[in-house]
Design a protein around this motif. Structure first.
Motif, short mmCIF file in Angstrom:
data_model
loop_
_atom_site.label_atom_id
_atom_site.label_comp_id
_atom_site.label_asym_id
_atom_site.label_seq_id
_atom_site.Cartn_x
_atom_site.Cartn_y
_atom_site.Cartn_z
N VAL A 61 0.86 -1.18 0.00
CA VAL A 61 0.00 0.00 0.00
C VAL A 61 0.90 1.24 0.00
CG1 VAL A 61 -1.80 1.28 1.20
CG2 VAL A 61 -1.82 -1.22 1.23
N PRO A 62 0.95 1.97 -1.09
CA PRO A 62 1.85 3.14 -1.14
C PRO A 62 1.34 4.26 -0.23
CG PRO A 62 0.50 3.01 -3.13
CD PRO A 62 0.22 1.76 -2.36
N PHE A 63 2.19 4.70 0.65
CA PHE A 63 1.88 5.84 1.51
C PHE A 63 3.19 6.53 1.88
CE2 PHE A 63 2.59 2.33 4.39
CZ PHE A 63 3.32 2.87 5.42
N PRO A 64 3.15 7.83 2.15
CA PRO A 64 4.37 8.56 2.50
C PRO A 64 5.01 7.99 3.77
CG PRO A 64 2.58 10.08 1.99
CD PRO A 64 1.97 8.73 2.09
N GLY A 65 6.30 7.77 3.72
CA GLY A 65 7.02 7.28 4.89
C GLY A 65 7.06 5.78 5.02
N ALA A 66 6.66 5.03 3.98
CA ALA A 66 6.65 3.57 4.08
C ALA A 66 8.06 3.03 4.32
CB ALA A 66 6.04 2.97 2.83
N LYS A 67 9.05 3.59 3.61
CA LYS A 67 10.43 3.12 3.80
C LYS A 67 10.95 3.45 5.20
CE LYS A 67 11.83 3.28 -1.06
NZ LYS A 67 12.80 3.84 -2.05
N ALA A 68 10.55 4.61 5.72
CA ALA A 68 10.98 4.98 7.07
C ALA A 68 10.38 4.03 8.11
CB ALA A 68 10.58 6.42 7.37
N VAL A 69 9.14 3.64 7.90
CA VAL A 69 8.50 2.69 8.82
C VAL A 69 9.21 1.35 8.77
CG1 VAL A 69 6.37 1.44 9.32
CG2 VAL A 69 6.27 3.86 8.72
N ALA A 70 9.54 0.89 7.56
CA ALA A 70 10.25 -0.38 7.42
C ALA A 70 11.61 -0.34 8.11
CB ALA A 70 10.41 -0.73 5.94
N ARG A 71 12.30 0.79 8.01
CA ARG A 71 13.59 0.90 8.70
C ARG A 71 13.41 0.98 10.21
NH1 ARG A 71 16.39 5.42 4.67
NH2 ARG A 71 16.62 4.02 2.85
N PHE A 72 12.32 1.62 10.65
CA PHE A 72 12.08 1.71 12.09
C PHE A 72 11.87 0.32 12.69
CE2 PHE A 72 8.99 1.95 15.61
CZ PHE A 72 9.75 2.67 16.51
N ILE A 73 11.31 -0.60 11.92
CA ILE A 73 11.11 -1.96 12.41
C ILE A 73 12.44 -2.59 12.77
CG2 ILE A 73 10.34 -4.27 11.74
CD1 ILE A 73 8.17 -2.92 10.08
N ASP A 74 13.47 -2.36 11.94
CA ASP A 74 14.80 -2.88 12.26
C ASP A 74 15.32 -2.29 13.56
OD1 ASP A 74 14.75 -4.35 9.92
OD2 ASP A 74 15.70 -2.78 8.74
N VAL A 75 15.07 -1.00 13.78
CA VAL A 75 15.52 -0.37 15.03
C VAL A 75 14.72 -0.91 16.21
CG1 VAL A 75 15.76 1.84 16.23
CG2 VAL A 75 16.21 1.70 13.77
N PHE A 76 13.43 -1.14 16.00
CA PHE A 76 12.55 -1.62 17.06
C PHE A 76 13.02 -2.97 17.60
CE2 PHE A 76 8.84 -3.62 18.91
CZ PHE A 76 8.19 -2.59 19.55
N LEU A 77 13.62 -3.78 16.74
CA LEU A 77 14.08 -5.11 17.16
C LEU A 77 15.17 -5.03 18.23
CD1 LEU A 77 14.26 -6.95 13.71
CD2 LEU A 77 12.45 -7.06 15.41
N SER A 78 15.84 -3.88 18.32
CA SER A 78 16.91 -3.73 19.31
C SER A 78 16.40 -3.21 20.65
CB SER A 78 17.99 -2.79 18.77
OG SER A 78 17.48 -1.48 18.59
N PHE A 79 15.12 -2.85 20.73
CA PHE A 79 14.59 -2.31 21.98
C PHE A 79 14.46 -3.42 23.03
CE2 PHE A 79 12.04 1.40 19.90
CZ PHE A 79 13.23 2.00 19.55
N PRO A 80 14.74 -3.11 24.30
CA PRO A 80 14.48 -4.10 25.36
C PRO A 80 12.99 -4.24 25.61
CG PRO A 80 15.23 -2.04 26.32
CD PRO A 80 15.35 -1.87 24.83
N SER A 81 12.58 -5.42 26.02
CA SER A 81 11.15 -5.69 26.19
C SER A 81 10.52 -4.85 27.30
CB SER A 81 10.93 -7.18 26.49
OG SER A 81 11.63 -7.58 27.66
N PHE A 82 11.29 -4.56 28.35
CA PHE A 82 10.71 -3.80 29.45
C PHE A 82 10.37 -2.37 29.03
CE2 PHE A 82 15.22 -2.73 29.94
CZ PHE A 82 15.16 -1.37 30.19
N LEU A 83 11.05 -1.86 27.99
CA LEU A 83 10.78 -0.51 27.53
C LEU A 83 9.36 -0.42 26.95
CD1 LEU A 83 11.87 2.35 27.06
CD2 LEU A 83 12.71 1.57 24.83
N ILE A 84 8.95 -1.42 26.20
CA ILE A 84 7.60 -1.44 25.64
C ILE A 84 6.58 -1.58 26.76
CG2 ILE A 84 6.08 -2.63 24.02
CD1 ILE A 84 8.53 -1.19 22.80
N THR A 85 6.88 -2.43 27.73
CA THR A 85 5.97 -2.60 28.87
C THR A 85 5.83 -1.31 29.65
OG1 THR A 85 6.77 -4.88 29.00
CG2 THR A 85 5.45 -4.08 30.84
#
Length: 292
Positions: free
Chosen positions: A104-128
């Motif tokens: 689905v083309p929308f502005p910032g799709a590539k930025a969101v995809a890159r953010f997912i890679d960064v999100f993988l490095s977050f500790p679980s307690f931070l989300i909690t």
């Protein structure tokens, strides 16, 4: 003489190119010894302690005591159903989100995809912790409700229940499913999608008959990984403060730190390790077949 020299040069080249077994063994000894000292030796101590009851000697009594306790059975059941439910939730949500980002083309799709890679490095307690700020007893949602209605407390009290743990695990582990899916979608032949659309197939049918078969290996690999990680999750359960939610990792913590029952804690740890290693082996098989 020329033939002899040529044969000598050929023989010398082959001897230099093939490493000696003794030399390879010497190079392998330091990393193997370090691995054994840092990882295998502590694990061996845990296994050894699980066979040594407080009364002394070596026996299977710690295993019999732990397996007969209702606390262990409840922790095992809670661990399994939370892990399975979180895995299913991550698969469904991750598949939908990956579809949107990839097709689905929308502005910032590539930025969101890159953010997912960064999100993988977050500790679980931070989300909690972030969920506590939003849905906690004194969080933003309850605060807004009490400000508007004048009630003594807000209606959002689920975060300290198993459903709060489940929400936190789905929130944290969904990107672990999305990453392999996005990689699989990037390899998908867009000509198939265009051909299906030109033949009159609507989006749900295209997803079901074209996209989903290509995504199944990535879904299996991501789901296997999430299942292993959820079985061993400790920080989310601890930080939510969920009452009555005891998983195998928290049971190990309780027996070792709160009860000083080290043989019992080691027994639970050994069971947890065996389950995790078995599921990790399944994950490796699925990942190899998926090419992940």
């Amino acid at each position: 003489m020329t033939e002899v020299a040529s044969s000598l040069r050929a023989g010398g080249g082959s001897s230099r190119s093939s490493p000696r077994p003794q030399g390879a063994l010497l190079w392998a000894l330091p990393p193997v010894a370090l691995l054994g000292l840092v990882f295998l030796y502590p694990l061996a101590l845990v296994v050894q302690q699980s066979f040594q009851p407080d009364t002394g000697g070596t026996s299977l009594q710690p295993y019999a005591d732990v397996f007969a306790s209702s606390a262990f059975r409840e922790a095992l059941w809670t661990t399994v159903w939370l892990a399975v439910a979180a895995t299913v939730g991550c698969l469904v949500l991750g598949f939908v989100l990956a579809l949107v980002i990839a097709f689905v083309p929308f502005p910032g799709a590539k930025a969101v995809a890159r953010f997912i890679d960064v999100f993988l490095s977050f500790p679980s307690f931070l989300i909690t912790l972030a969920l506590l700020f939003v849905y906690g007893t004194v969080g933003m949602a309850n605060g807004a409700w009490t400000d508007v209605t004048g009630a003594a407390e807000g209606p959002f009290q689920f975060l300290t229940t198993p459903w709060g743990v489940l929400l936190a695990e789905i929130t944290y582990f969904t990107p672990f499913v999305m990453r392999p899916l996005l990689a699989a979608f990037s390899q998908l032949d867009t000509g198939q999608l265009e051909a299906a659309s030109s033949l009159g197939a609507r989006a749900p049918r295209v997803v079901r008959q074209v996209v989903l078969p290509e995504a199944l290996p990535a879904l299996a690999a991501g789901g296997s990984l999430v299942l292993v990680l959820c079985l061993n999750e400790f920080g989310i359960v601890l930080f939510t403060g969920a009452k009555g939610v005891t998983t195998l990792p928290t049971l190990v913590y309780g027996k070792a730190i709160l009860e000083s029952d080290y043989p019992g804690a080691c027994v639970v740890a050994v069971v947890n390790v065996l389950i995790s290693v078995g599921l990790y082996g399944l994950y490796r098989v699925v990942s190899r077949r998926a090419g992940a």
